[in-house]
Design a protein around this motif. Structure first.
Motif, PDB file in Angstrom:
ATOM      1  N   THR A 155       0.866  -1.174   0.000  1.00 31.88           N
ATOM      2  CA  THR A 155       0.000   0.000   0.000  1.00 31.88           C
ATOM      3  C   THR A 155       0.902   1.222   0.000  1.00 31.88           C
ATOM      4  OG1 THR A 155      -1.567  -1.237   1.311  1.00 31.88           O
ATOM      5  CG2 THR A 155      -1.893   1.142   1.191  1.00 31.88           C
ATOM      6  N   ILE A 156       0.841   1.975  -1.074  1.00 33.69           N
ATOM      7  CA  ILE A 156       1.705   3.144  -1.190  1.00 33.69           C
ATOM      8  C   ILE A 156       0.843   4.382  -1.364  1.00 33.69           C
ATOM      9  CG2 ILE A 156       3.390   4.300  -2.673  1.00 33.69           C
ATOM     10  CD1 ILE A 156       4.663   1.553  -3.054  1.00 33.69           C
ATOM     11  N   GLY A 157       1.051   5.320  -0.495  1.00 35.57           N
ATOM     12  CA  GLY A 157       0.254   6.547  -0.541  1.00 35.57           C
ATOM     13  C   GLY A 157      -1.229   6.252  -0.456  1.00 35.57           C
ATOM     14  N   GLY A 158      -1.596   5.219   0.286  1.00 40.27           N
ATOM     15  CA  GLY A 158      -3.008   4.872   0.480  1.00 40.27           C
ATOM     16  C   GLY A 158      -3.595   4.057  -0.660  1.00 40.27           C
ATOM     17  N   ASN A 159      -2.785   3.784  -1.711  1.00 39.79           N
ATOM     18  CA  ASN A 159      -3.274   2.976  -2.821  1.00 39.79           C
ATOM     19  C   ASN A 159      -2.561   1.637  -2.873  1.00 39.79           C
ATOM     20  OD1 ASN A 159      -5.122   4.847  -3.970  1.00 39.79           O
ATOM     21  ND2 ASN A 159      -3.364   6.004  -4.744  1.00 39.79           N
ATOM     22  N   GLN A 160      -3.311   0.642  -3.313  1.00 44.71           N
ATOM     23  CA  GLN A 160      -2.700  -0.657  -3.549  1.00 44.71           C
ATOM     24  C   GLN A 160      -1.854  -0.560  -4.809  1.00 44.71           C
ATOM     25  OE1 GLN A 160      -3.572  -4.420  -2.672  1.00 44.71           O
ATOM     26  NE2 GLN A 160      -3.190  -3.380  -0.761  1.00 44.71           N
ATOM     27  N   ALA A 161      -0.660  -1.048  -4.737  1.00 48.99           N
ATOM     28  CA  ALA A 161       0.181  -1.096  -5.921  1.00 48.99           C
ATOM     29  C   ALA A 161       1.031  -2.346  -5.818  1.00 48.99           C
ATOM     30  CB  ALA A 161       1.057   0.140  -6.008  1.00 48.99           C
ATOM     31  N   GLY A 162       1.446  -2.852  -6.955  1.00 52.65           N
ATOM     32  CA  GLY A 162       2.248  -4.057  -6.869  1.00 52.65           C
ATOM     33  C   GLY A 162       2.814  -4.467  -8.201  1.00 52.65           C
ATOM     34  N   ARG A 163       3.549  -5.522  -8.139  1.00 51.55           N
ATOM     35  CA  ARG A 163       4.210  -6.027  -9.331  1.00 51.55           C
ATOM     36  C   ARG A 163       4.083  -7.546  -9.301  1.00 51.55           C
ATOM     37  NH1 ARG A 163       9.110  -3.933 -12.349  1.00 51.55           N
ATOM     38  NH2 ARG A 163       8.544  -1.995 -11.345  1.00 51.55           N
ATOM     39  N   THR A 164       3.688  -8.109 -10.415  1.00 54.67           N
ATOM     40  CA  THR A 164       3.537  -9.560 -10.506  1.00 54.67           C
ATOM     41  C   THR A 164       4.388 -10.065 -11.658  1.00 54.67           C
ATOM     42  OG1 THR A 164       1.247  -9.285  -9.819  1.00 54.67           O
ATOM     43  CG2 THR A 164       1.855 -11.436 -10.684  1.00 54.67           C
ATOM     44  N   ARG A 165       5.059 -11.152 -11.432  1.00 50.79           N
ATOM     45  CA  ARG A 165       5.852 -11.754 -12.519  1.00 50.79           C
ATOM     46  C   ARG A 165       5.122 -13.014 -12.994  1.00 50.79           C
ATOM     47  NH1 ARG A 165      11.944 -12.050 -11.407  1.00 50.79           N
ATOM     48  NH2 ARG A 165      11.717  -9.882 -12.088  1.00 50.79           N
ATOM     49  N   LEU A 166       4.835 -13.029 -14.278  1.00 52.69           N
ATOM     50  CA  LEU A 166       4.085 -14.147 -14.856  1.00 52.69           C
ATOM     51  C   LEU A 166       4.910 -14.842 -15.926  1.00 52.69           C
ATOM     52  CD1 LEU A 166       0.626 -12.405 -15.490  1.00 52.69           C
ATOM     53  CD2 LEU A 166       1.329 -13.684 -13.454  1.00 52.69           C
ATOM     54  N   ALA A 167       4.642 -16.131 -16.103  1.00 46.99           N
ATOM     55  CA  ALA A 167       5.209 -16.860 -17.232  1.00 46.99           C
ATOM     56  C   ALA A 167       4.062 -17.241 -18.171  1.00 46.99           C
ATOM     57  CB  ALA A 167       5.947 -18.100 -16.743  1.00 46.99           C
ATOM     58  N   LEU A 168       4.187 -16.805 -19.437  1.00 42.29           N
ATOM     59  CA  LEU A 168       3.179 -17.156 -20.431  1.00 42.29           C
ATOM     60  C   LEU A 168       3.809 -18.162 -21.383  1.00 42.29           C
ATOM     61  CD1 LEU A 168       1.989 -13.516 -21.340  1.00 42.29           C
ATOM     62  CD2 LEU A 168       1.115 -14.999 -19.540  1.00 42.29           C
ATOM     63  N   PRO A 169       3.137 -19.244 -21.697  1.00 41.10           N
ATOM     64  CA  PRO A 169       3.728 -20.217 -22.626  1.00 41.10           C
ATOM     65  C   PRO A 169       3.877 -19.600 -24.009  1.00 41.10           C
ATOM     66  CG  PRO A 169       1.516 -20.901 -21.917  1.00 41.10           C
ATOM     67  CD  PRO A 169       1.815 -19.634 -21.211  1.00 41.10           C
ATOM     68  N   GLY A 170       4.983 -19.934 -24.685  1.00 40.95           N
ATOM     69  CA  GLY A 170       5.186 -19.441 -26.037  1.00 40.95           C
ATOM     70  C   GLY A 170       6.103 -18.240 -26.076  1.00 40.95           C
ATOM     71  N   SER A 171       6.448 -17.784 -27.271  1.00 41.20           N
ATOM     72  CA  SER A 171       7.376 -16.664 -27.448  1.00 41.20           C
ATOM     73  C   SER A 171       6.664 -15.341 -27.190  1.00 41.20           C
ATOM     74  CB  SER A 171       7.918 -16.666 -28.880  1.00 41.20           C
ATOM     75  OG  SER A 171       6.855 -16.374 -29.766  1.00 41.20           O
ATOM     76  N   ALA A 172       7.467 -14.284 -27.120  1.00 43.96           N
ATOM     77  CA  ALA A 172       6.913 -12.953 -26.900  1.00 43.96           C
ATOM     78  C   ALA A 172       6.027 -12.547 -28.072  1.00 43.96           C
ATOM     79  CB  ALA A 172       8.036 -11.935 -26.708  1.00 43.96           C
ATOM     80  N   ALA A 173       6.471 -12.903 -29.283  1.00 48.48           N
ATOM     81  CA  ALA A 173       5.682 -12.562 -30.470  1.00 48.48           C
ATOM     82  C   ALA A 173       4.321 -13.258 -30.427  1.00 48.48           C
ATOM     83  CB  ALA A 173       6.445 -12.958 -31.728  1.00 48.48           C
ATOM     84  N   GLY A 174       4.329 -14.501 -29.979  1.00 51.42           N
ATOM     85  CA  GLY A 174       3.091 -15.266 -29.884  1.00 51.42           C
ATOM     86  C   GLY A 174       2.135 -14.713 -28.836  1.00 51.42           C
ATOM     87  N   ASN A 175       2.710 -14.004 -27.851  1.00 48.87           N
ATOM     88  CA  ASN A 175       1.885 -13.465 -26.778  1.00 48.87           C
ATOM     89  C   ASN A 175       1.574 -11.976 -26.962  1.00 48.87           C
ATOM     90  OD1 ASN A 175       1.386 -15.672 -24.859  1.00 48.87           O
ATOM     91  ND2 ASN A 175       3.621 -15.753 -24.757  1.00 48.87           N
ATOM     92  N   ALA A 176       1.812 -11.490 -28.159  1.00 53.88           N
ATOM     93  CA  ALA A 176       1.631 -10.053 -28.413  1.00 53.88           C
ATOM     94  C   ALA A 176       0.227  -9.575 -28.082  1.00 53.88           C
ATOM     95  CB  ALA A 176       1.957  -9.730 -29.874  1.00 53.88           C
ATOM     96  N   ALA A 177      -0.758 -10.378 -28.420  1.00 53.92           N
ATOM     97  CA  ALA A 177      -2.145  -9.962 -28.191  1.00 53.92           C
ATOM     98  C   ALA A 177      -2.477  -9.799 -26.709  1.00 53.92           C
ATOM     99  CB  ALA A 177      -3.104 -10.947 -28.846  1.00 53.92           C
TER     100      ALA A 177
END
Lengths: 328, 255
Positions: free
Chosen positions: A289-311
């Protein structure tokens, strides 16, 4: 409220020359809590001491509340310093004076007479929650109480700015929190501008509106925390939400999503899985909680290449989230 | 003429002689102590202040002046402390005569006593003030204090406790030297010890003088320790030792 412009400071001891500050510029807006974070030896202590000229810079200007301190005569500088309270890591209380006597020190220096001094001291001690310790000596107090006295002493002369030189570094985590909460209260109730230096990210997280990262005598990054979070490649943001090293996952695309404000409470990942039929795995997450707001960072793994996950990635970006591709 | 303890007037004479001797000693010690504090305290403060990085590093804006003042004072203090007292006392005779008009008697004895005690006490003050955490000076500066306010509100009050212990060491050596001065210039308990104890072989006089001096030193020492404790305001003794280890130990055992 505080403006530091192109300040440099070099220390010479024997044959060694240390550039403690190199062309440092900093802007602290009125009423905000500004945190300078850096490791020991990064120059942050020299920086905060340059703000009230306990350490006179070799070059550059320091302006506090309209007074250009670097241009003032010694007498005018002393007067200007009365508008700048300072608290110290090791409290720096006079051992021979009671709590009240310590708080009165600044008022004595200004020349406030005895009765008014006493009233003001008790009033401020009440504010910091130490009214019952007015007659005690510093040696009888705990670390947290000593720092409250330090804060009371700094506030007694009604300054406009409070400088905090690692005020919580000598305290345990619980006491640290209570002191930080006190600083926050003072900031909101008295409208005091606060500049603090620290090596603890938790301090920045808990109370700061803005932050600067100092390294090797230079400011590497500075800004309001809300905007830093949504800045790609911000090191402060990475420090605020540490996710560790990126794992090598062949065949997968690893992305870091930073969200703040409205996007924080939406079911982002479930939506992603449903809409695109992706087997999303969560590698890590940090939410604060920063400055009264929820904020965060999530690291995800998506199957396939970056180009394949463009959408899906552009879809996330369209929802107002910062998406960084950190591995593929 | 030998003194006979069996004579009726022996004891009343002894009492009389001791009373006068003690009075003279207290007078010599008291006045020279007063002068020592008045001169030695500022001298010690200036000694610390004019060091590089000190409060009076550059008096009147001149760094060189500060350095010169520091060197000169340091030299004088070292000189004053290294010359054996008996030599100093004799060497000072013309000066004493100039100041007091004579070099005989308790009043004249005050001059060499003060001269020897001032540098001694100045060093004690210097050490005590050096022990004051520089953070306290910064705190006062951040509140807008002038140099004089830093000296009067921070340095002297915070160094009070070790300075009192230093003063008690100083007074002990003044008593010591006052006995020596008595043998040359006349007056005080040292004079009694030499004239009656040594020259007229009265062991009783000798023992009595030693006893009186011992009592004076003990009382002053006790008083100083009590005052030092009173001004230290450190409730936890282990912390007190951590703050002024060398100073405390030396001041107590040195006395």
């Amino acid at each position: 409220m505080i403006s530091v412009q192109h300040v440099s400071k070099t220390f010479r001891a024997g044959g060694t020359v240390t550039a403690a500050l190199q062309d440092v510029s900093l802007e602290v807006a009125e009423g905000e809590i500004f945190g300078v974070i850096g490791q020991s030896g990064a120059g942050k202590s020299t920086l905060i001491r340059a703000v009230n000229l306990l350490e006179r810079p070799d070059s550059g200007t320091v302006t506090v509340d309209g007074d250009e301190l670097t241009a003032l005569s010694p007498a005018d500088l002393r007067r200007a310093r009365r508008k700048i309270g300072m608290v110290f890591q090791h409290f720096n209380l006079l051992q021979g004076r009671t709590v009240r006597g310590n708080v009165e020190l600044g008022l004595e220096i200004i020349g406030v007479d005895g009765d008014a001094r006493r009233r003001r001291a008790l009033e401020i001690l009440d504010l910091v929650g130490l009214a019952d310790k007015a007659g005690a000596y510093p040696a009888e107090l705990s670390g947290g109480q000593k720092q409250r006295v330090g804060i009371a002493r700094a506030l007694a002369g009604s300054p406009k700015v409070l400088l905090s030189d690692e005020a919580t570094s000598a305290l345990d985590p619980e006491t640290t929190r209570s002191i930080l909460d006190l600083v926050k209260t003072i900031n909101t109730d008295l409208g005091l501008t606060v500049l603090l230096i620290t090596h603890e990210m938790d301090v920045v997280k808990r109370i700061c509106d803005s932050a600067a990262l100092i390294e090797g005598g230079r400011i590497v990054e500075q800004g309001r925390i809300v905007s830093l979070i949504s800045t790609a490649g911000s090191r402060l943001a990475h420090e605020l939400f540490p996710l560790g090293a990126v794992p090598a996952l062949p065949g997968d695309t690893v992305i870091d999503i930073t969200f703040s404000g409205g996007s924080a409470d939406r079911p982002v990942i479930a939506q992603l899985a449903r809409t695109y039929g992706l087997d999303v795995s969560i590698l890590g997450a940090a939410i604060e909680t920063i400055g009264g707001n929820q904020a965060g960072r999530t690291r995800l793994a998506l199957p396939g290449s970056a180009a394949g996950n463009a959408a899906p990635i552009s879809d996330l970006r369209n929802q107002g989230m910062l998406v960084e591709i950190v591995g593929e | 003429m030998l003194l006979d303890p069996s004579l009726p007037q022996f004891w009343s004479d002894l009492f009389q002689v001791l009373l006068i001797g003690t009075g003279q000693t207290l007078y010599m010690v008291g006045v020279s102590l007063l002068i020592t504090v008045i001169v030695g305290l500022p001298l010690g403060i200036v000694l610390v202040g004019t060091e590089p990085g000190g409060l009076f590093e550059s008096p009147f804006g001149s760094r060189r002046l500060g350095r010169v003042v520091n060197r000169v004072l340091d030299f004088i203090v070292n000189l004053g402390r290294s010359v054996p007292f008996i030599i100093l006392m004799v060497a000072l005779i013309p000066f004493t005569r100039l100041v007091v008009g004579t070099f005989i008697g308790p009043t004249a004895a005050i001059v060499p006593l003060a001269v020897v005690a001032i540098p001694f006490f100045a060093r004690m003050v210097e050490i005590a003030i050096k022990e004051v955490d520089t953070g306290l000076i910064e705190a006062a500066e951040s509140l807008g204090a002038t140099r004089w306010q830093i000296v009067s509100k921070v340095l002297v009050p915070e160094a009070l406790s070790p300075m009192i212990l230093g003063l008690s060491t100083t007074v002990t050596s003044i008593i010591n030297f006052s006995a020596m001065v008595g043998t040359v210039a006349g007056g005080g308990l040292g004079d009694v010890a030499v004239r009656y104890g040594y020259q007229r072989y009265s062991t009783i006089h000798m023992v009595a003088v030693i006893f009186v001096i011992f009592v004076i030193v003990m009382v002053l020492q006790g008083l100083a320790t009590m005052l030092a404790k009173r001004f230290a305001h450190r409730s936890r003794p282990n912390r007190a030792e951590k703050t002024v280890p060398a100073l405390r130990a030396s001041a107590v055992t040195g006395a």
